[in-house]
Design a protein around this motif. Sequence first.
Motif, short mmCIF file in Angstrom:
data_model
loop_
_atom_site.label_atom_id
_atom_site.label_comp_id
_atom_site.label_asym_id
_atom_site.label_seq_id
_atom_site.Cartn_x
_atom_site.Cartn_y
_atom_site.Cartn_z
N VAL A 26 0.86 -1.19 0.00
CA VAL A 26 0.00 0.00 0.00
C VAL A 26 0.89 1.24 0.00
N MET A 27 0.76 2.06 -1.04
CA MET A 27 1.65 3.20 -1.26
C MET A 27 0.87 4.52 -1.32
N THR A 28 1.60 5.60 -1.45
CA THR A 28 1.04 6.92 -1.72
C THR A 28 1.72 7.50 -2.95
N LYS A 29 1.10 8.53 -3.52
CA LYS A 29 1.67 9.19 -4.69
C LYS A 29 3.08 9.70 -4.40
N MET A 30 3.27 10.32 -3.25
CA MET A 30 4.59 10.87 -2.91
C MET A 30 5.64 9.77 -2.84
N ARG A 31 5.30 8.65 -2.22
CA ARG A 31 6.25 7.55 -2.09
C ARG A 31 6.62 6.98 -3.46
N MET A 32 5.63 6.85 -4.35
CA MET A 32 5.87 6.26 -5.66
C MET A 32 6.70 7.16 -6.56
N LYS A 33 6.79 8.43 -6.21
CA LYS A 33 7.61 9.36 -6.98
C LYS A 33 8.96 9.62 -6.33
N SER A 34 9.23 8.96 -5.20
CA SER A 34 10.48 9.20 -4.48
C SER A 34 11.58 8.25 -4.97
N ASP A 35 12.84 8.59 -4.64
CA ASP A 35 13.97 7.74 -4.99
C ASP A 35 13.88 6.38 -4.29
#
Length: 448
Positions: free
Chosen positions: A9-18
């Motif tokens: 389970v992710m968030t948009k911010m996490r999926m765009k992070s390094d």
Amino acid sequence: MRKKAIVHVMTKMRMKSDLFSTEIDAIEQLSENYGVKNIICYKWEQIEYIDLINRLEKFGILFCHYSNKEELKEKLTEYQNEYEIAFVSTPLEILVNLTDELKSHLGQSVSEHANIFRDKHLQRHLIQEHNPELGIKFLKWEHDQLDVDEIEQKIWYPYIIKPIDGVQSSWVGKINNRGDFEEYMTHYQGFHDKLKSKWIDTNELIVEEFIDGQLYSIDYFVDQNGDTFISKPVKVKLGIDIDVQDYCNIARIVSEKTEGEFKWKRLKTFINSTIKATGVKNTFVHHEFKINSKWEFKTIELNGRIGWGRLEVMLKWYELNLYEFIVNPETKPGKLKNNVMGINLYATKQWILNGYNQKLLDKISQRESVYTIETDESALGKEIGLTKDGFEKVWVIKIKNKDYKALRKDYMYIKKNYSDLLEITVPLIDNATRTPSFEAVKKLALED
């Protein structure tokens, strides 16, 4: 026989992070070695992630987008008809309770206490009740009912004060005297409003005795029977270790020296005793603890997730994929490849970030141990500050060296120049009190 699957389970911010790229590496490896299907769940419309999804679906990773919790439950029920869902994971503190709810929905075991990872007071209470040797003195109040006389009588100085439900080191304060207490409470409303903006709304504070000694963290998996599968310890240096009055994580150190500071049997006994006391099951745990001056192990806090950056550290330097603990109880860390350190840069005060000290950065980049400097250009022009005021790190310097003395030498050089790495502007408004900042008033007085 159904194929095993793990839900992330992710968030948009996490999926765009390094950090997301490391997670992809880990779950791809899991798929290749064990045939596990990985399902990444995220909120809101699919169009926001279309490029990422198209790329990763080629590797057999499934994506599930949802608009609310009930819809997510329905979709996981559908997946369960096709796959045996072995685990529901999240790398984010704010989603830990959601993943437990999803596990229960799927018929899996969960921790005995529903809010164990979000309620720091509950952790303290259970540890003290079941194993007093591991406990410390603590009190809990609503913020407007704090009794400084009772704190002095039952705990005394120094002590730590923080929200019972916080994120990272936000609004953690060390109180050495009444003046520190009064200053903390003066800024409380600003702290509370920032917590609320992070979807955490609590008025309760925990006060606990200060634990001396070195801080460490370790990540491990607890299965549905309460058995633990443990990685390797990481030494942590805090802001206060470099004369910054904050509990932000300045440096995380993985080294042969750190490994040598533990008797493995004692560490494992401490972990198992803590897990038994708190009733934790079917989860990853990021466990922060200290070894005090009496050589006693004392828990700082437990988080129900893999620690920030730990997946990368274990995968890269120990050849340990933490996700393998879920499907293979025989998984063990390999031999450490190198001594490594990640150094996080925070502002030492509340400022506007104008840029970086490029000359100094160039000198640092030429040091023997430095192998990468990860800057965040999106932070330019924005307000930055310490974690106790609700801010996050600006960027990271990573260093490695087989010679620990050389590694430490380069760390000490960065430490010496730490406060000069950022080019900043004094903010006009103090974000906590919403009044003219002390720095701005001082600057204007000097100009006059």
